[in-house]
Each structure stands twice: as C-alpha cells, then as structure tokens.
Design an enzyme around this catalytic site. Structure first.
Site, PDB file in Angstrom:
ATOM      1  N   GLY A  41      49.385   7.618 -12.837  1.00 26.84           N
ATOM      2  CA  GLY A  41      48.404   6.428 -12.830  1.00 26.84           C
ATOM      3  C   GLY A  41      48.732   5.623 -11.699  1.00 26.84           C
ATOM      4  N   GLY A  43      46.784   1.605 -10.191  1.00 27.46           N
ATOM      5  CA  GLY A  43      45.915   0.169 -10.710  1.00 27.46           C
ATOM      6  C   GLY A  43      46.031  -0.481  -9.416  1.00 27.46           C
ATOM      7  N   GLY A  44      45.497  -1.716  -9.668  1.00 25.20           N
ATOM      8  CA  GLY A  44      45.476  -2.899  -8.795  1.00 25.20           C
ATOM      9  C   GLY A  44      47.045  -3.620  -8.492  1.00 25.20           C
ATOM     10  CG  PHE A  45      49.038  -5.737 -10.673  1.00 23.48           C
ATOM     11  CD1 PHE A  45      48.767  -6.857  -9.753  1.00 23.48           C
ATOM     12  CD2 PHE A  45      49.422  -6.495 -11.846  1.00 23.48           C
ATOM     13  CE1 PHE A  45      48.334  -7.921  -9.982  1.00 23.48           C
ATOM     14  CE2 PHE A  45      48.970  -7.498 -12.081  1.00 23.48           C
ATOM     15  CZ  PHE A  45      48.212  -8.535 -11.051  1.00 23.48           C
ATOM     16  N   GLY A  46      50.011  -1.496  -8.795  1.00 23.88           N
ATOM     17  CA  GLY A  46      50.831  -0.503  -8.172  1.00 23.88           C
ATOM     18  C   GLY A  46      50.671   0.863  -8.762  1.00 23.88           C
ATOM     19  CB  THR A  48      52.350   4.712 -13.620  1.00 22.45           C
ATOM     20  OG1 THR A  48      51.987   3.366 -13.790  1.00 22.45           O
ATOM     21  CG2 THR A  48      53.445   4.909 -14.593  1.00 22.45           C
ATOM     22  CE  LYS A  65      53.863   1.263 -16.927  1.00 21.87           C
ATOM     23  NZ  LYS A  65      53.280   0.411 -17.766  1.00 21.87           N
ATOM     24  CG  ASP A 163      43.658  -1.217 -19.879  1.00 21.44           C
ATOM     25  OD1 ASP A 163      42.606  -1.186 -20.169  1.00 21.44           O
ATOM     26  OD2 ASP A 163      44.296  -0.511 -19.025  1.00 21.44           O
TER      27      ASP A 163
END
Length: 496
Positions: A41, A43-46, A48, A65, A163
């Site tokens: 995965g 996303g905007g923060f990092g 996975t 993460k 989410d």
C-alpha cells in the site's frame, strides 16, 4: 524476496538472504529484525510493506508502515514527526482491542520513522464480495454488531478512523499466536493511516488523506471529520456489500439522495435495517447518528414484524373513507342493476337493424366507437354481430368506471379516496450543491471546469459559478487555466 525500504531506490528487489541492497547499498533489515517482503500500500503519508520478524524462530509476518510524506515541506517538518510519534502512542493504546492490529514497535532509522504492526491473515470484505456475491441482511447485521463496538472503543479514545471501507475490514482466517487475543472469523478494522486524533492539531496540509472516494463523508472533504463521519462510511460500506454496486452509482446526484434500494436483487432488507442505514447515510450531520452506541441501540431494538421489502414504504396521510353524501347515488344503482343495463343495451343494439347503429355503445360510454357505428354502419355488418356477444362486457365495464369515479367498489361499497403518492424533492440548497460538486470533483481527479460542474450537478451556470466562487474565496478551491485550451479550471485543494 527482500525489499529495499529506500524510497529512492530504483531496483528495490533483493534476494531473501540479502543484508544490504545490491543496487543502492541501503540496509535491508529494519531495526536488525524486520525484513520487508513486498509493498502492499501507499498513500500521502508513506508506504506499507508486508514483512517478517526474523528475530523470532517462526518468522511470523508483520506489517511495516514507513512515514515518508510526498510533500517535502511536511517530510522535513519537526512538527510532523512529533505528531507521527503521538499517533504511534495512540495506536499502541488502540491495538489493545482484539479487533484492531497490535502495534509491535515504533522507531526511527535512516531519518525515517516506522511503525511495526500485527499482520492480520485473512480476506477483506471486498475480496469476500467478489468471491461470494452480495451480502444478505443477516450478514450486514452481524457486521454492524461486530464493528460498532470497535468504533465506539476508537471514538472514546478520541480517534476518528476516516477511511472505513470494505478493503479495510478483514475477516481473520486463523487465531493469532500472540497472546491469543482474537479468534478466527472475527472482523478486524485495519489501516489507521488516515486516522485523526481529535486532541491534536492537524498536519500543515492534509493532502489526499481524507478517506476514500465514495465512502468518505461530505464533511471530510473540507477536513472537518467528526465521529459521525466514520458511521457514514460504515453505512456506505453496508449498502455496497448489499448491492455489489460501487457507491458512486448508488447515489443520484440529480435528486441528491441515495437510491441503493433500487439495486437490491432478490435481497430484501427489513424496514428497520433500511431506516438505520438511511440515518447512517444522512448528508446532514444533525440527522445522522452521533455515536456508534446509538446505532447499536436501534439495531438491537425490537425488530419490525412486517415482511421485508425491496423499497421504502411510503408514508401516506391519514385519509378518511369517502363520505357518500347523496343516498340517491347508491339507490340509483340498486334500481338499475346490471341485468337492466344489459337489457337496455340489447334493445338499443336492435336499432341497428333499422339503420341507426351504435346507440348501445353511446349508452355504455363508448362515444368514439359509437360515432363510427353511427356514420359507417353497414346493415348486418360484422361489428353488429360481434356486439351481440360483447354487450354484457360493455355494461359491466361501464358500471365499474362510473362507480370508481364515485369512490365505490363494483359492489357499491364506499372506498378510501384515491391518494396520489408524490415525493417532494427540495430545491438544491447551497450545501447540497457543494456535495454534488465534491462528488463530481472526486470522480474527475479533483479538477472541474464550469461546464463539467453544470453537467454533473444538473444546476444552472449562475448557481454553480456562484458557489464555486464562494469556495475560492474561502480557500477550498483554486483557479487555473488549462494549458492547452485555456479553459478556467477549478482545483479542489483538499483533493489534490
């Protein structure tokens, strides 16, 4: 296979036994213990990763993460790093619940922060939907019974998940070995990467971390998520599982309402569950459930005894039976029974043999065909012979029509006054138009032209332009020109 955690590495795949990346030289093991296997995965923060814990003999799987925001300013912000640490503390507390992944570790390596969490083995609900088809009411009730207490636990600790969707709800396949804290088949709520702690300030720019398109509550698009936002997302998840139809297709943007019942296929939902889901899906916060406990209370209340229905039952006004004011009307029908009407019809029919056709049809209300008979009658014609057999049916049909107009049954009993069922659709208010614009922008990558906005919302140019200009003034929307066509483009800042 080992996977290099350096975000700048162009060839991150390495052999299982590698200690250092063969391409960039970065250290493979995280904390000399955790080996990333593959990314699962981003996303905007990092990012996975699925990983293994090589410190333990069984090498159990876990999840890494990596805090690596795409925004350079945020990545170098000490405040951002501090808040990430505070969120790790909060996740450690949440992980004590058996239906939330446990936080195993939190540390920094190579100037990047990492979280290590329990790996939940099992299919998510999106996978179950693809494999098994639409959920029924019993399954949806079980889902709510299992997840609402989890949300109550999360909200009581002042955290909003933000989410919730089928992909983030996993059915545990086997009982974990770590402390035996959960059981097989239990639903687990995962991915708190977009979660927000109510007690902490938001990061400087939240970017795209506002939830998933279609599932996110309207207020989340403005960065104003509340506890009820999670209940909205859970409601959308339920109707998606019931219908197997994407959320965007379950919402009628022209009417400004959910139409999920229209997509139920041989899958009835009781009025009680339907009302609960409708309240969870309410656009207005004031009309939505305010806590998971409220939803549970309604869910566990005495269920309706009425048969399930595929569509909502309309609420009709209280209508008193029609009052027949004239006794002469009823008496007229008693004095003029069906046999008498049929006899008169045959008498009028007989005039056809004297060249005056169609009188029996005039008498039974068939004016148009009576005129045809009158002007085009042919002595001993086929129509005349056929009517010999049709007169009883004409008489009965005419009597039913007359009685129906007076509110009487065919037996002469007064009926309830016919009531037209109509639905009042409110005019598009400013808030409802904003919701439509957000849904349109989400579907178009965060950008809209005025023409696209008008087409998607079904509202006039002036109204749409006025609301967009208000959103520009408030800082939610930016204006630019398309580099090719020069058309004015409205960029929804929170959807970048």
């Amino acid at each position: 296979m080992s996977y290099c955690l350096n975000p700048n590495c162009q060839q991150p795949q390495n052999p299982n036994t590698a200690q250092f990346c063969q391409h960039c030289g970065s250290k493979i093991l995280l904390g000399d213990r955790y080996r990333a296997i593959k990314p699962i995965g981003a996303g905007g923060f990092g990012r996975t990763f699925l990983a293994v814990d090589e410190y333990k003999p069984s090498k159990p799987r876990c999840v890494i993460k990596q805090f690596c925001p795409q925004d350079a300013e945020m990545r170098n912000s000490e405040k951002a790093a501090e808040l990430f640490h505070l969120e790790a503390v909060k996740l450690e507390e949440l992980g004590k619940h058996p239906q939330i992944p446990e936080l195993l570790a939190h540390f920094e390596q190579d100037n990047r922060q990492y979280l290590i969490q329990e790996y939940i083995d099992g299919p998510n609900l999106a996978q179950e939907l693809d494999e098994q088809g639409a959920f029924n009411e019993t399954q949806i009730r079980q889902l709510l019974q299992e997840l609402l207490p989890v949300l109550q636990f999360v909200h009581e600790r002042l955290v909003i998940h933000r989410d919730i969707k089928p992909e983030n709800i996993i059915r545990r396949r086997v009982s974990p070995t770590n402390f035996g804290k959960a059981k097989a088949g239990e639903l687990v709520l995962v991915d708190f990467g977009a979660s927000k702690s109510v007690t902490y300030s938001a990061l400087p720019r939240t970017g795209t971390v506002i939830g998933s398109a279609g599932y996110a509550a309207p207020e989340q698009a403005f960065g104003k998520a509340v506890f009820a936002s999670d209940l909205y997302s859970l409601g959308v998840t339920c109707i998606h599982l019931l219908t197997q139809v994407p959320p965007f297709d379950l919402y009628d943007s022209r009417e400004g309402k959910w139409v999920w019942r229209d997509y139920l296929v041989n899958n009835p939902v009781s009025p009680q569950l339907g009302r609960i889901l409708d309240k969870m899906l309410s656009y207005a916060l004031a009309h939505r459930y305010q806590s998971a406990a409220e939803v549970l209370a309604d869910l566990n209340s005495q269920p309706d005894t009425r048969a399930p229905s595929l569509s909502p039952e309309p609420t009709l006004p209280n209508v008193q039976p029609l009052e027949v004011k004239s006794a002469e009307i009823l008496q007229a029908f008693r004095d003029n029974p069906r046999q008498r009407r049929i006899g008169i019809s045959y008498g009028l029919w007989a005039f056809g043999f004297f060249g005056i056709g169609g009188l029996h049809r005039f008498y039974n209300g068939k004016i148009f065909s009576g005129l045809l008979w009158f002007f085009t009658y042919n002595l001993f014609g086929v129509g005349q012979i056929l009517d010999l057999f049709l007169i009883p049916t004409m008489a009965e049909e005419y009597e039913r029509k007359i009685k129906a107009k007076m509110g009487l049954s065919s037996a002469g009993v007064p009926l309830t006054e016919p009531t037209g069922i109509t639905e009042t659709v409110p005019l598009p208010t400013r808030d409802r138009l904003i919701l439509k614009l957000l849904q349109s922008a989400l579907a178009r990558g965060g950008k809209l032209s005025l023409t696209q906005a008008v087409m998607d919302t079904g509202v006039g140019f002036s109204e749409v332009k006025s609301v967009l200009q208000e959103m520009v003034a408030e800082g939610y929307v930016s204006i630019s020109n398309d580099p090719v066509t020069g058309i004015v483009i409205y960029q929804f800042n929170e959807l970048k």
